[in-house]
Design a protein around this motif. Structure first.
Motif, PDB file in Angstrom:
ATOM      1  N   UNK A 168      44.466  22.742 106.709  1.00  0.00           N
ATOM      2  CA  UNK A 168      45.309  21.895 107.565  1.00  0.00           C
ATOM      3  C   UNK A 168      44.502  20.709 108.070  1.00  0.00           C
ATOM      4  N   UNK A 169      43.199  20.947 108.308  1.00  0.00           N
ATOM      5  CA  UNK A 169      42.345  19.863 108.781  1.00  0.00           C
ATOM      6  C   UNK A 169      41.782  19.042 107.630  1.00  0.00           C
ATOM      7  N   UNK A 170      41.246  19.727 106.601  1.00  0.00           N
ATOM      8  CA  UNK A 170      40.467  19.023 105.593  1.00  0.00           C
ATOM      9  C   UNK A 170      41.329  18.166 104.674  1.00  0.00           C
ATOM     10  N   UNK A 171      42.566  18.573 104.426  1.00  0.00           N
ATOM     11  CA  UNK A 171      43.424  17.771 103.547  1.00  0.00           C
ATOM     12  C   UNK A 171      43.702  16.395 104.156  1.00  0.00           C
ATOM     13  N   UNK A 172      44.192  16.320 105.426  1.00  0.00           N
ATOM     14  CA  UNK A 172      44.337  14.977 105.998  1.00  0.00           C
ATOM     15  C   UNK A 172      43.000  14.276 106.227  1.00  0.00           C
ATOM     16  N   UNK A 173      41.956  15.059 106.605  1.00  0.00           N
ATOM     17  CA  UNK A 173      40.640  14.459 106.860  1.00  0.00           C
ATOM     18  C   UNK A 173      40.101  13.792 105.592  1.00  0.00           C
ATOM     19  N   UNK A 174      40.075  14.549 104.496  1.00  0.00           N
ATOM     20  CA  UNK A 174      39.534  14.009 103.250  1.00  0.00           C
ATOM     21  C   UNK A 174      40.398  12.867 102.722  1.00  0.00           C
ATOM     22  N   UNK A 175      41.725  13.016 102.837  1.00  0.00           N
ATOM     23  CA  UNK A 175      42.630  11.950 102.380  1.00  0.00           C
ATOM     24  C   UNK A 175      42.360  10.656 103.149  1.00  0.00           C
ATOM     25  N   UNK A 176      42.263  10.777 104.489  1.00  0.00           N
ATOM     26  CA  UNK A 176      42.010   9.596 105.322  1.00  0.00           C
ATOM     27  C   UNK A 176      40.626   9.030 105.041  1.00  0.00           C
ATOM     28  N   UNK A 177      39.623   9.912 104.921  1.00  0.00           N
ATOM     29  CA  UNK A 177      38.246   9.439 104.739  1.00  0.00           C
ATOM     30  C   UNK A 177      38.070   8.674 103.430  1.00  0.00           C
ATOM     31  N   UNK A 225      40.353  15.586 114.754  1.00  0.00           N
ATOM     32  CA  UNK A 225      39.398  16.455 115.467  1.00  0.00           C
ATOM     33  C   UNK A 225      39.985  17.772 115.995  1.00  0.00           C
ATOM     34  N   UNK A 226      41.146  17.789 116.669  1.00  0.00           N
ATOM     35  CA  UNK A 226      41.652  19.074 117.190  1.00  0.00           C
ATOM     36  C   UNK A 226      41.787  20.155 116.115  1.00  0.00           C
ATOM     37  N   UNK A 227      42.078  19.757 114.887  1.00  0.00           N
ATOM     38  CA  UNK A 227      42.193  20.720 113.795  1.00  0.00           C
ATOM     39  C   UNK A 227      40.841  21.333 113.452  1.00  0.00           C
ATOM     40  N   UNK A 272      42.169  19.582 127.284  1.00  0.00           N
ATOM     41  CA  UNK A 272      40.886  18.890 127.088  1.00  0.00           C
ATOM     42  C   UNK A 272      39.956  19.671 126.163  1.00  0.00           C
ATOM     43  N   UNK A 273      40.131  20.998 126.161  1.00  0.00           N
ATOM     44  CA  UNK A 273      39.281  21.863 125.329  1.00  0.00           C
ATOM     45  C   UNK A 273      39.420  21.522 123.854  1.00  0.00           C
ATOM     46  N   UNK A 274      40.585  21.031 123.442  1.00  0.00           N
ATOM     47  CA  UNK A 274      40.808  20.676 122.038  1.00  0.00           C
ATOM     48  C   UNK A 274      39.886  19.545 121.581  1.00  0.00           C
ATOM     49  N   UNK A 275      39.313  18.823 122.541  1.00  0.00           N
ATOM     50  CA  UNK A 275      38.394  17.726 122.209  1.00  0.00           C
ATOM     51  C   UNK A 275      36.968  18.018 122.659  1.00  0.00           C
ATOM     52  N   UNK A 276      36.673  19.303 122.988  1.00  0.00           N
ATOM     53  CA  UNK A 276      35.311  19.666 123.360  1.00  0.00           C
ATOM     54  C   UNK A 276      34.416  19.578 122.118  1.00  0.00           C
TER      55      UNK A 276
END
Length: 327
Positions: A101-110, A153-155, A187-191
């Motif tokens: 869920x995180x890496x697919x949008x992360x890698x696509x965007x990057x 980041x939250x993902x 806020x914890x989601x961005x710790x």
């Protein structure tokens, strides 16, 4: 009459020129949209394939990073084996759904952002259609990594929590978000966000810089415009080794801050987290814990990622070209 003829000719030319301009621009826009879509699709596939391939090693590394246990290859093997015996084979991929869920949008965007930043910097420095010089090459990679990290980041936070907790604690990704928001606050989601960004700058910058530089050196010395798939894997492995080694201490700090709520710690800042890790575990054994595993996992993942992206891009271009020829 002479004036009338001249005016007629001028009007005719204007009317003839306007459709050419109006049909040319949409064509360019269409090509740019296709290019962006190709980059997004290729990046998404690259990230998914690479991360799934090394997911068991990734989970093991995170479990060592967030604990005070001493790392060794023998202990890592024991942990993997115990996890397999106690929780089953597929538990080695626990948290991989959150990773996807995180890496697919992360890698696509990057990857997409990297292509766009290369184009922008190429235009700015006057390298249109040519390879960038070293400094712009590093900047393009750093900006691409920073852009992707900020948006996803939250993902990454959720994925880290799922990797270090038993499956009874969090049943799925949505459950992690709900429990963290309810029990620890949004806020914890961005710790751990700051060390993530500080780590991404050298990691992404050096990874893309190394890979692009090796491809350019290969083209200059071999006379071939494109390296072979094994050569791409090798170049990507070198890129991963250099990038992850440079940013690893910040990766450890990030994981400690992300999982503090479930591991019984309170880390308030990057410096205090580093100080506590060094005081309790030592500089090398603490801040570089699991790095040897990353030297196995990282080059494999980055090599697969870069190679998959490049080959998918080439394949999509060929498919589009053959479609255009048939039309």
């Amino acid at each position: 009459m002479g004036n009338g003829v001249r005016e007629g000719r001028v009007d005719f030319k204007r009317q003839d020129a306007e459709p050419v301009t109006s049909t040319h621009l949409p064509s360019e826009d269409k090509q740019e949209k296709k290019k962006v879509l190709n980059s997004l699709m290729s990046g998404a596939l690259a990230g998914a394939v690479a991360k799934t391939a090394v997911a068991p090693l990734d989970r093991t590394k995170i479990m060592f990073q967030v604990s005070s246990k001493r790392f060794s290859a023998k202990e890592a093997y024991r942990l993997i084996y115990r996890t397999y015996l106690n929780e089953g084979f597929w538990s080695l991929w626990r948290g991989n759904s959150a990773t996807m869920v995180r890496v697919i949008p992360y890698a696509a965007i990057q990857f997409c952002a990297h292509e766009e930043y290369k184009q922008l910097l190429g235009s700015y420095y006057g390298f249109q259609g040519k390879a960038l010089t070293p400094f712009p090459r590093f900047i393009a990679g750093s900006l691409a990594g920073t852009t992707a990290a900020m948006l996803t980041y939250p993902l990454d936070m959720v994925r880290a929590r799922m990797a270090v907790t038993p499956k009874e604690m969090y049943s799925n990704i949505v459950h992690v978000f709900i429990r963290i928001s309810r029990e620890e606050g949004l806020k914890t989601l961005y710790r751990g966000f700051t060390p993530t960004i500080l780590g991404v700058i050298p990691y992404a910058g050096l990874s893309f810089f190394t890979y692009e530089t090796l491809k350019k050196l290969h083209a200059d010395h071999s006379g071939k415009s494109q390296p072979s798939p094994p050569e791409r894997l090798l170049f990507g492995a070198c890129a991963g080794l250099i990038g992850q080694s440079a940013s690893y201490p910040l990766d450890v700090v990030r994981r400690r801050m992300q999982t503090a709520g479930v591991m019984g710690h309170t880390y308030s800042s990057i410096l205090l987290t580093m100080q506590e890790i060094i005081r309790e575990e030592g500089l090398i054994r603490g801040l570089y814990k699991g790095l040897s595993m990353n030297w196995v996992k990282g080059p494999i993942a980055v090599g697969i990622s870069f190679t998959t992206f490049d080959l998918t891009q080439i394949l999509l271009r060929k498919l589009q070209h053959s479609t255009n020829v048939e039309r």
